[in-house]
Motif scaffolding. Structure first.
Motif, short mmCIF file in Angstrom:
data_model
loop_
_atom_site.label_atom_id
_atom_site.label_comp_id
_atom_site.label_asym_id
_atom_site.label_seq_id
_atom_site.Cartn_x
_atom_site.Cartn_y
_atom_site.Cartn_z
N ALA A 148 0.86 -1.19 0.00
CA ALA A 148 0.00 0.00 0.00
C ALA A 148 0.89 1.23 0.00
N VAL A 149 0.46 2.27 -0.70
CA VAL A 149 1.14 3.56 -0.71
C VAL A 149 0.12 4.61 -0.27
N ILE A 150 0.50 5.39 0.74
CA ILE A 150 -0.41 6.37 1.32
C ILE A 150 0.22 7.75 1.24
N ASP A 178 -7.77 4.27 -4.49
CA ASP A 178 -8.59 3.16 -4.00
C ASP A 178 -9.27 3.51 -2.69
N LEU A 179 -8.65 4.42 -1.94
CA LEU A 179 -9.10 4.69 -0.58
C LEU A 179 -8.79 6.13 -0.21
N MET A 180 -9.81 6.85 0.28
CA MET A 180 -9.61 8.19 0.82
C MET A 180 -9.78 8.11 2.33
N SER A 219 -7.80 -2.97 8.21
CA SER A 219 -9.10 -3.41 7.68
C SER A 219 -9.49 -2.62 6.44
N TYR A 220 -9.18 -1.32 6.42
CA TYR A 220 -9.50 -0.49 5.25
C TYR A 220 -8.68 -0.92 4.04
N ILE A 221 -7.39 -1.19 4.26
CA ILE A 221 -6.53 -1.61 3.16
C ILE A 221 -7.00 -2.96 2.61
N SER A 222 -7.35 -3.88 3.51
CA SER A 222 -7.83 -5.19 3.07
C SER A 222 -9.14 -5.06 2.30
N GLU A 223 -10.01 -4.17 2.75
CA GLU A 223 -11.28 -3.93 2.07
C GLU A 223 -11.04 -3.39 0.66
N ALA A 224 -10.15 -2.41 0.56
CA ALA A 224 -9.85 -1.82 -0.75
C ALA A 224 -9.21 -2.85 -1.67
N ARG A 225 -8.30 -3.64 -1.12
CA ARG A 225 -7.61 -4.64 -1.94
C ARG A 225 -8.58 -5.69 -2.44
N ALA A 226 -9.52 -6.10 -1.60
CA ALA A 226 -10.46 -7.16 -1.99
C ALA A 226 -11.29 -6.76 -3.20
N ASN A 267 -1.69 -12.57 12.45
CA ASN A 267 -1.17 -11.53 13.34
C ASN A 267 -1.52 -10.13 12.88
N GLY A 268 -2.33 -10.01 11.83
CA GLY A 268 -2.76 -8.71 11.35
C GLY A 268 -1.93 -8.17 10.21
N ARG A 269 -0.78 -8.77 9.90
CA ARG A 269 0.05 -8.25 8.81
C ARG A 269 -0.65 -8.49 7.48
N ILE A 270 -0.32 -7.67 6.51
CA ILE A 270 -0.89 -7.80 5.18
C ILE A 270 0.10 -8.56 4.32
#
Length: 380
Positions: A86-88, A142-144, A350-357, A373-376
């Motif tokens: 992810a790049v933010i 993908d995400l704001m 959770s937001y990154i996973s949602e956007a990726r899905a 463990n929560g890592r992506i």
């Protein structure tokens, strides 16, 4: 190119908190990500005003790197951008429109924009006067992520075409910000950089009570206050308070004052990092009021609201130490449970996973899912 599990931030600053609230926000969030097992790279343009006030040149929980301009950014970090999970990009990044173009063109993972100044940004987007984001770029992310929640999220989607807008408030590291052993020798204090639109409230809610309670001590810490301001004699001024001194400063205050920028107050749902820090340090808070504050702290039980100097003086003179302590303990428990750095990092996951899905093409790039463990993690 194989995808890594690294998260890359490009933000205003993480190495210096001088004159900005971005650094504290990034430090807390990224510390939370690190604790949850993530690798993070933070890219920051080297600026002279931060270079001379760099209070965190080395950060144990992320790789912070400085760059001189966008040409160097592209030359050195395009491979990392291409391979990142992810790049933010953050608000107020210098030459931010070009930075966003580069990220939108080259990043292959989730592309997100983190707006720490959403109400300001939206007003500028309407007039094409925002130099770190164009309105046409909003739908391409993908995400704001927004520092402001509530109706502002619907505006981002309905008026500006955001694919998905999600609130990502600031947070607090409860291990770093906690009550310190100190005598509460400051009746009322305030921590914040100077702002034209906050100054009238500071005059009304701190300076005016200080004039009326001339035998009690008050304090204001923060950079960029004009020399022309006339401070009451019992108000101590501190030009800059580095983050590692915040806990002690808050712990010395019998009460602390929380003030909100006018744009944020109008939009509502915009808690500040100072609000969370003060609560985590166990200091009773007197605050201005805005829509959505009650969803963060309950007025009368976890926070006190003030509109006039009379309100502030009434609290200072009539609230007992036991009542103030009860208020502070309730606020600390609430913030620790809902707004810690770990909580915020989990939200971002959770937001990154949602956007990726909804955006990844498993047949070309593989697919991603959060590990136990929560890592992506990438699966190819």
């Amino acid at each position: 190119m194989r995808r890594s599990d690294e998260i890359v931030f490009i933000g205003l600053s993480i190495t210096s908190s001088w004159g900005n609230g971005h650094a504290s926000t990034y430090r807390s969030l990224i510390r939370g990500l690190h604790q949850r097992g993530h690798r993070v790279l933070f890219l920051e343009q080297d600026q002279p005003w931060y270079a001379s006030n760099r209070d965190a040149p080395i950060l144990a929980y992320c790789h912070a790197r400085l760059y001189s301009d966008i040409e160097e950014l592209r030359a050195r970090y395009t491979p990392r951008i291409q391979s990142a999970a992810a790049v933010i990009v953050g608000s107020y990044v210098h030459d931010g429109r070009r930075v966003c173009d580069w990220v939108l063109d080259r990043a292959q993972g989730v592309k997100a924009f983190y707006d720490i100044d959403t109400p300001v940004t939206l007003e500028r987007l309407k007039h094409d006067s925002c130099d770190y984001l164009r309105a046409s770029q909003v739908p391409k992310f993908d995400l704001m992520l927004s520092f402001t929640g509530g109706p502002t999220l619907q505006r981002l989607e309905s008026e500006f075409g955001a694919r998905r807008a999600r609130a990502l408030y600031c947070s607090v590291d409860v291990e770093q910000h906690r009550p310190a052993a100190a005598r509460r020798d400051i009746e009322l204090g305030y921590l914040g950089t100077y702002s034209d639109d906050r100054q009238p409230a500071l005059e009304e809610l701190l300076n005016a009570p200080a004039l009326r309670l001339s035998k009690r001590r008050f304090a204001v810490a923060g950079a960029q206050y004009p020399a022309s301001i006339q401070w009451p004699k019992n108000v101590r001024r501190v030009e800059h308070m580095p983050p590692d001194k915040h806990s002690l400063f808050y712990s010395r205050q019998r009460f602390t004052l929380n003030l909100t920028r006018a744009d944020m107050r109008r939009a509502g749902y915009s808690p500040s990092v100072r609000l969370f820090e003060a609560a985590a340090c166990g200091t009773p808070i007197i605050s201005d009021d805005w829509v959505g504050l009650g969803e963060v702290l309950t007025p009368g039980k976890e926070i006190l609201l003030a509109r006039t100097a009379d309100d502030v003086v009434t609290y200072l003179e009539n609230l007992s130490d036991a009542e103030a302590r009860q208020l502070a303990v309730a606020a600390r428990d609430r913030i620790g449970a809902q707004h810690s750095s770990s909580q915020r990092a989990a939200e971002l996951e959770s937001y990154i996973s949602e956007a990726r899905a909804s955006t990844s093409d498993s047949s070309v790039h593989g697919h991603y899912q959060p590990a136990a463990n929560g890592r992506i993690c990438a699966i190819h």
